[in-house]
Design an enzyme around this catalytic site. Structure first.
Site, short mmCIF file in Angstrom:
data_model
loop_
_atom_site.label_atom_id
_atom_site.label_comp_id
_atom_site.label_asym_id
_atom_site.label_seq_id
_atom_site.Cartn_x
_atom_site.Cartn_y
_atom_site.Cartn_z
N ASP A 276 6.20 30.83 46.15
CA ASP A 276 7.12 31.32 44.63
C ASP A 276 6.65 32.74 44.34
O ASP A 276 6.76 33.48 45.14
CB ASP A 276 6.61 30.21 43.51
CG ASP A 276 7.65 30.16 42.65
OD1 ASP A 276 8.01 31.07 42.28
OD2 ASP A 276 8.26 28.92 42.29
N ASN B 75 12.35 35.45 45.52
CA ASN B 75 11.17 35.04 44.90
C ASN B 75 10.04 36.11 45.52
O ASN B 75 10.15 36.94 46.39
CB ASN B 75 10.62 33.82 45.17
CG ASN B 75 10.56 33.05 43.77
OD1 ASN B 75 10.43 33.41 42.70
ND2 ASN B 75 10.97 31.81 43.85
N GLU C 213 7.96 31.52 34.17
CA GLU C 213 8.21 32.40 35.32
C GLU C 213 8.18 33.78 34.78
O GLU C 213 8.03 34.23 33.57
CB GLU C 213 9.71 32.24 35.97
CG GLU C 213 10.02 31.31 37.04
CD GLU C 213 9.11 31.79 38.47
OE1 GLU C 213 8.48 32.84 38.48
OE2 GLU C 213 9.17 31.01 39.46
#
Length: 321
Positions: free
Chosen positions: A227, A165, A23
């Site tokens: 996301d 997100n 991430e």
């Protein structure tokens, strides 16, 4: 580019050791390095990249907590949102200075996606791990402290999210984007750059709900859910569609302009980098995925890169002290 055009990407794998959940990638222009985190692996990673090729091995920085997101600091160092607070490190692998304690129950929440805005403030959203209430919030850290800007104690669950997100800003800084992965929704806000105030919340993109009982390989249609994200120089929002095996390029109007198949079913976040900001990097996830899915997507958890026609926006730094 025609609406809903399917781009044919030429992805290159930059890493061979997969992350559990990669991430928060960002490109550091001064260092010519790509940084990212592995949340369940409790580590930060970085590597030098030239073109589409890694320049040497990945360096890892182990941590004692899950890192939700990171950003560079003006003058050197990193700011990072860990489970129990936001920390500053003046150098790679160095000691951590607590800037702000987490304003939530750390047994049920942790920081997740975030980045700095053009004014040098650090933003991080939270994830509510029971995932049965929208108790996640969006926080902003400036020289006066940590402030709940959406959700949290400011306005409670009425405006909060389950999984924060997709934070990003338009090129002119007048629009902010923020997603809730659990509701498959990306919101847009009017953004006051001076105060950081967010107003006029509206649905920017709504993904199709995940079918009940869906699993990889099922016949039920499912394009994934939003996301992490990045914005390009034309103001288009690039959204990673977790479990959808694709990125979406969405115009400021909310129209999907293109979809880009990804080499993993669960892309987690894109960022732009390289000398011309026309290299698109993505992190991906492997943790918790089925063996059947991983057999089809052996590069799940790796970092990938491809070239694009439109440059992205560069990373913004924390201005502290």
């Amino acid at each position: 580019m025609h609406p809903s055009e399917l781009l044919n990407p030429l992805w290159t794998a930059l890493t061979t050791e997969p992350d559990g959940l990669g991430e928060s990638p960002f490109w550091h222009p001064q260092e010519q390095r790509l940084y990212w985190v592995d949340i369940p692996g409790r580590r930060i990673a970085r590597m030098a990249v030239q073109g589409l090729q890694a320049q040497g091995p990945v360096a890892y920085w182990p941590l004692t907590q899950e890192p939700g997101c990171i950003a560079p600091v003006q003058g050197g160092g990193l700011v990072m949102a860990l489970r129990d607070g936001i920390y500053l490190a003046s150098e790679w692998g160095g000691p951590l200075q607590l800037l702000a304690a987490a304003p939530y129950d750390t047994a049920k929440q942790r920081f997740n996606d975030g980045k700095c805005d053009a004014q040098g403030r650090f933003w991080a959203g939270s994830l509510y791990e029971p995932k049965d209430q929208p108790l996640g919030a969006l926080y902003m850290l400036d020289g006066q402290g940590l402030h709940a800007m959406v959700g949290g104690e400011k306005d409670g669950a009425n405006h909060g999210v389950v999984t924060a997100n997709g934070l990003a800003w338009s090129p002119d800084g007048r629009t902010a984007y923020w997603a809730d992965t659990a509701t498959h929704q990306v919101r847009a806000f009017d953004f006051d750059a001076t105060s950081g105030h967010l107003s006029h919340a509206r649905v920017f993109y709504q993904a199709t709900p995940k079918p009940p009982g869906w699993a990889w390989g099922s016949a039920a249609p499912y394009g994934g859910r939003p996301d992490g994200a990045a914005v390009d120089a034309e103001g288009c929002y690039w959204s990673a569609q977790y479990e959808g095996g694709r990125l979406l390029r969405i115009a400021p109007s909310g129209q999907v302009l293109a979809e880009v198949p990804t080499p993993a079913l669960c892309p987690t976040m894109p960022c732009f980098g390289g000398a011309d900001l026309k290299t698109l990097f993505i992190t991906t996830a492997r943790h918790g995925r089925s063996q059947a899915e991983l057999a089809q997507y052996p590069g799940a958890g790796c970092v990938w890169a491809m070239r694009v026609e439109v440059a992205g926006l560069g990373v913004k730094e924390l201005r502290w002290g």
